[in-house]
Design a protein around this motif. Structure first.
Motif, PDB file in Angstrom:
ATOM      1  N   VAL A 147       0.868  -1.174   0.000  1.00  0.00           N
ATOM      2  CA  VAL A 147       0.000   0.000   0.000  1.00  0.00           C
ATOM      3  C   VAL A 147       0.904   1.223   0.000  1.00  0.00           C
ATOM      4  N   GLU A 148       0.660   2.072  -0.963  1.00  0.00           N
ATOM      5  CA  GLU A 148       1.468   3.286  -1.102  1.00  0.00           C
ATOM      6  C   GLU A 148       0.710   4.474  -0.532  1.00  0.00           C
ATOM      7  N   LEU A 149       1.374   5.288   0.264  1.00  0.00           N
ATOM      8  CA  LEU A 149       0.789   6.540   0.730  1.00  0.00           C
ATOM      9  C   LEU A 149       1.200   7.625  -0.246  1.00  0.00           C
ATOM     10  N   ARG A 150       0.209   8.293  -0.787  1.00  0.00           N
ATOM     11  CA  ARG A 150       0.499   9.213  -1.892  1.00  0.00           C
ATOM     12  C   ARG A 150      -0.245  10.523  -1.703  1.00  0.00           C
ATOM     13  N   ARG A 151       0.445  11.624  -1.977  1.00  0.00           N
ATOM     14  CA  ARG A 151      -0.187  12.933  -2.027  1.00  0.00           C
ATOM     15  C   ARG A 151      -0.357  13.294  -3.499  1.00  0.00           C
ATOM     16  N   GLU A 152      -1.615  13.287  -3.957  1.00  0.00           N
ATOM     17  CA  GLU A 152      -1.900  13.668  -5.334  1.00  0.00           C
ATOM     18  C   GLU A 152      -1.992  15.189  -5.412  1.00  0.00           C
ATOM     19  N   PRO A 153      -1.191  15.813  -6.269  1.00  0.00           N
ATOM     20  CA  PRO A 153      -1.260  17.275  -6.386  1.00  0.00           C
ATOM     21  C   PRO A 153      -2.560  17.706  -7.062  1.00  0.00           C
ATOM     22  N   ALA A 154      -2.861  18.980  -6.964  1.00  0.00           N
ATOM     23  CA  ALA A 154      -4.021  19.520  -7.679  1.00  0.00           C
ATOM     24  C   ALA A 154      -3.863  19.215  -9.166  1.00  0.00           C
ATOM     25  N   LEU A 155      -4.968  18.874  -9.801  1.00  0.00           N
ATOM     26  CA  LEU A 155      -4.904  18.430 -11.200  1.00  0.00           C
ATOM     27  C   LEU A 155      -6.035  19.048 -12.008  1.00  0.00           C
ATOM     28  N   ALA A 156      -5.674  19.730 -13.093  1.00  0.00           N
ATOM     29  CA  ALA A 156      -6.666  20.265 -14.024  1.00  0.00           C
ATOM     30  C   ALA A 156      -7.172  19.124 -14.895  1.00  0.00           C
ATOM     31  N   VAL A 157      -8.484  18.952 -14.939  1.00  0.00           N
ATOM     32  CA  VAL A 157      -9.060  17.816 -15.673  1.00  0.00           C
ATOM     33  C   VAL A 157     -10.244  18.269 -16.514  1.00  0.00           C
ATOM     34  N   TRP A 158     -10.579  17.417 -17.474  1.00  0.00           N
ATOM     35  CA  TRP A 158     -11.879  17.458 -18.128  1.00  0.00           C
ATOM     36  C   TRP A 158     -12.684  16.300 -17.545  1.00  0.00           C
ATOM     37  N   SER A 159     -13.919  16.563 -17.191  1.00  0.00           N
ATOM     38  CA  SER A 159     -14.682  15.536 -16.488  1.00  0.00           C
ATOM     39  C   SER A 159     -16.136  15.496 -16.947  1.00  0.00           C
ATOM     40  N   ILE A 160     -16.752  14.358 -16.685  1.00  0.00           N
ATOM     41  CA  ILE A 160     -18.186  14.171 -16.887  1.00  0.00           C
ATOM     42  C   ILE A 160     -18.708  13.435 -15.661  1.00  0.00           C
ATOM     43  N   GLY A 161     -19.716  14.003 -15.015  1.00  0.00           N
ATOM     44  CA  GLY A 161     -20.278  13.392 -13.821  1.00  0.00           C
ATOM     45  C   GLY A 161     -21.762  13.137 -13.972  1.00  0.00           C
ATOM     46  N   ALA A 162     -22.263  12.213 -13.176  1.00  0.00           N
ATOM     47  CA  ALA A 162     -23.691  11.904 -13.202  1.00  0.00           C
ATOM     48  C   ALA A 162     -24.062  11.197 -11.905  1.00  0.00           C
ATOM     49  N   THR A 163     -25.321  11.330 -11.525  1.00  0.00           N
ATOM     50  CA  THR A 163     -25.867  10.548 -10.418  1.00  0.00           C
ATOM     51  C   THR A 163     -26.531   9.324 -11.025  1.00  0.00           C
ATOM     52  N   ILE A 164     -26.032   8.159 -10.691  1.00  0.00           N
ATOM     53  CA  ILE A 164     -26.466   6.943 -11.369  1.00  0.00           C
ATOM     54  C   ILE A 164     -26.725   5.817 -10.375  1.00  0.00           C
ATOM     55  N   GLU A 165     -27.410   4.790 -10.860  1.00  0.00           N
ATOM     56  CA  GLU A 165     -27.598   3.555 -10.122  1.00  0.00           C
ATOM     57  C   GLU A 165     -26.379   2.660 -10.364  1.00  0.00           C
ATOM     58  N   VAL A 166     -26.013   1.880  -9.360  1.00  0.00           N
ATOM     59  CA  VAL A 166     -24.883   0.973  -9.516  1.00  0.00           C
ATOM     60  C   VAL A 166     -25.112   0.007 -10.679  1.00  0.00           C
ATOM     61  N   SER A 167     -26.357  -0.417 -10.872  1.00  0.00           N
ATOM     62  CA  SER A 167     -26.667  -1.371 -11.936  1.00  0.00           C
ATOM     63  C   SER A 167     -26.388  -0.817 -13.325  1.00  0.00           C
ATOM     64  N   ALA A 168     -26.322   0.525 -13.450  1.00  0.00           N
ATOM     65  CA  ALA A 168     -26.106   1.155 -14.755  1.00  0.00           C
ATOM     66  C   ALA A 168     -24.684   1.651 -14.936  1.00  0.00           C
ATOM     67  N   ILE A 169     -23.816   1.397 -13.964  1.00  0.00           N
ATOM     68  CA  ILE A 169     -22.518   2.049 -13.985  1.00  0.00           C
ATOM     69  C   ILE A 169     -21.615   1.532 -15.102  1.00  0.00           C
ATOM     70  N   ASP A 170     -21.719   0.249 -15.453  1.00  0.00           N
ATOM     71  CA  ASP A 170     -20.837  -0.285 -16.485  1.00  0.00           C
ATOM     72  C   ASP A 170     -21.101   0.357 -17.841  1.00  0.00           C
ATOM     73  N   SER A 171     -22.368   0.428 -18.229  1.00  0.00           N
ATOM     74  CA  SER A 171     -22.689   1.038 -19.522  1.00  0.00           C
ATOM     75  C   SER A 171     -22.373   2.525 -19.510  1.00  0.00           C
ATOM     76  N   TRP A 172     -22.663   3.208 -18.391  1.00  0.00           N
ATOM     77  CA  TRP A 172     -22.318   4.629 -18.278  1.00  0.00           C
ATOM     78  C   TRP A 172     -20.818   4.823 -18.399  1.00  0.00           C
ATOM     79  N   PHE A 173     -20.038   3.975 -17.788  1.00  0.00           N
ATOM     80  CA  PHE A 173     -18.582   4.076 -17.805  1.00  0.00           C
ATOM     81  C   PHE A 173     -18.063   4.022 -19.241  1.00  0.00           C
ATOM     82  N   VAL A 174     -18.513   3.043 -20.014  1.00  0.00           N
ATOM     83  CA  VAL A 174     -18.014   2.862 -21.379  1.00  0.00           C
ATOM     84  C   VAL A 174     -18.345   4.067 -22.238  1.00  0.00           C
TER      85      VAL A 174
END
Length: 276
Positions: free
Chosen positions: A118-145
C-alpha cells in the motif's frame, strides 16, 4: 403406426415417469395415442418412443418447454438447428458463469490478506476534463463505457492525436452505501484547449490517499482489493470519508476499456506536512 402400449410399458421404453408423461400430456408436447374414455388410462404408440427420447434428452440439458415445443413442431432443419445452437450458446454462457462462481467461492475460502504494497500518496491539484452523473450501480458499467469514450474523443479532437491519457474516476460513498450516487470520470486536461459541450473543466484539489494497485479492471475480484485496502486504511491510518478515486492504467486507443491495472485510492487524513 406401431403397436399400442400401456403407459407403464411406455415409461420403461422412454425412462419417463408416469408423472412426467402426464405433465407432457397436459402441456401438449407428448399426447397419448389414445385415452380410454371410461377408465382414463393412457396408451401410447411405439412410434412415439423417439419423440419421447428427444423430449427427455433436451429437458435433461436444460432446454425450456417452449423451445422443445418449437423444436418438435417444425420440419424446417434450419429452424431446428437455430433452436439447438441458441440453446448450446446459452449453456456455454451458463458454464462460464458456473466456472466464475466456483473460482470466486474458492477465493472466498481464504481470508482477505493485508496487502504488502500500500502506497501513501499525495496527489497534487490536477486540471481535468470531467463528466459526472448521479447513477444507479446497476447502470454504472454502460455509463462508464459511453462516458470514457466521450472523454477520449474530446481529448483526441483537442490534441489532434489518439488519446493516450490515463483516465480516472471519483465515486461518492453513496454509490456503495445506497447503490445510487455521484460518479465522475476525468482525464488530464489538454493544455490551451476548451472542452466541448457536455464536458466540464475543473481542478481536482490536492488530496492524500492510501493506494493499492489491483491487477486488471473492474473484475469480480476487485472487491477483495477494496476490502484489503479498506482494512489497511482503517487499522493503520485515519480514513477520510471523501470519494474513492480510481486510476485506469494500461488501456490502448484500440481497446480503451481493457485495463492492465486499476489504482484504488482511499482518501486519508495525513499528519505529515506537505513538502516545501
Amino acid at each position: 403406426m406401431g403397436a399400442r402400449v400401456s403407459i407403464g410399458d411406455f415409461a420403461v421404453m422412454t425412462s419417463l415417469s408416469r408423472k412426467a408423461l402426464r405433465h407432457y400430456h397436459d402441456i401438449g408436447i407428448l399426447e397419448p395415442a389414445h385415452v380410454d374414455l371410461h377408465t382414463g388410462y393412457r396408451f401410447y404408440d411405439t412410434s412415439q418412443v423417439d419423440h419421447a427420447h428427444i423430449i427427455r434428452r433436451f429437458r435433461s440439458l436444460g432446454m425450456s418447454i417452449p423451445d422443445i415445443k418449437a423444436l418438435l413442431s417444425t420440419d424446417d432443419a434450419a429452424a431446428r438447428t437455430e433452436i439447438i445452437t441458441t440453446h448450446l450458446q446459452q449453456m456455454e454462457v451458463q458454464l462460464q458463469q458456473t466456472r466464475d462462481t466456483v473460482g470466486a467461492l474458492r477465493e472466498l475460502l481464504s481470508p482477505v490478506d493485508t496487502p504488502a504494497s500500500v502506497e501513501l500518496r499525495r496527489e497534487p491539484a490536477l486540471a481535468v476534463w470531467s463528466i459526472g452523473a448521479t447513477i444507479e450501480v446497476s447502470a454504472i458499467d454502460s455509463w462508464f463505457v459511453v462516458t470514457l469514450r466521450t472523454l477520449r474523443d474530446a481529448v483526441a479532437t483537442a490534441t489532434g492525436a489518439p488519446s493516450t491519457v490515463v483516465p480516472g474516476g471519483l465515486y461518492d460513498r453513496a454509490l456503495f452505501l445506497e447503490s445510487r450516487g455521484k460518479a465522475t470520470l476525468f482525464v488530464p486536461a489538454p493544455q490551451s484547449a476548451t472542452p466541448p459541450e457536455g464536458v466540464r473543466a475543473e481542478v481536482l484539489p490536492q488530496a492524500e490517499f492510501a493506494v493499492l494497485t489491483h491487477p486488471g479492471g473492474h473484475d469480480e475480484s476487485i472487491d477483495r482489493s477494496y476490502g484489503a485496502l479498506g482494512i489497511y486504511a482503517n487499522e493503520h491510518l485515519i480514513s477520510d470519508q471523501g470519494p474513492i478515486r480510481e486510476h485506469y492504467i494500461g488501456a490502448t486507443p484500440s481497446d480503451p476499456t481493457a485495463f492492465t491495472a486499476t489504482e484504488i485510492c482511499w482518501p486519508i487524513f495525513s499528519t505529515t506536512p506537505p513538502p516545501e
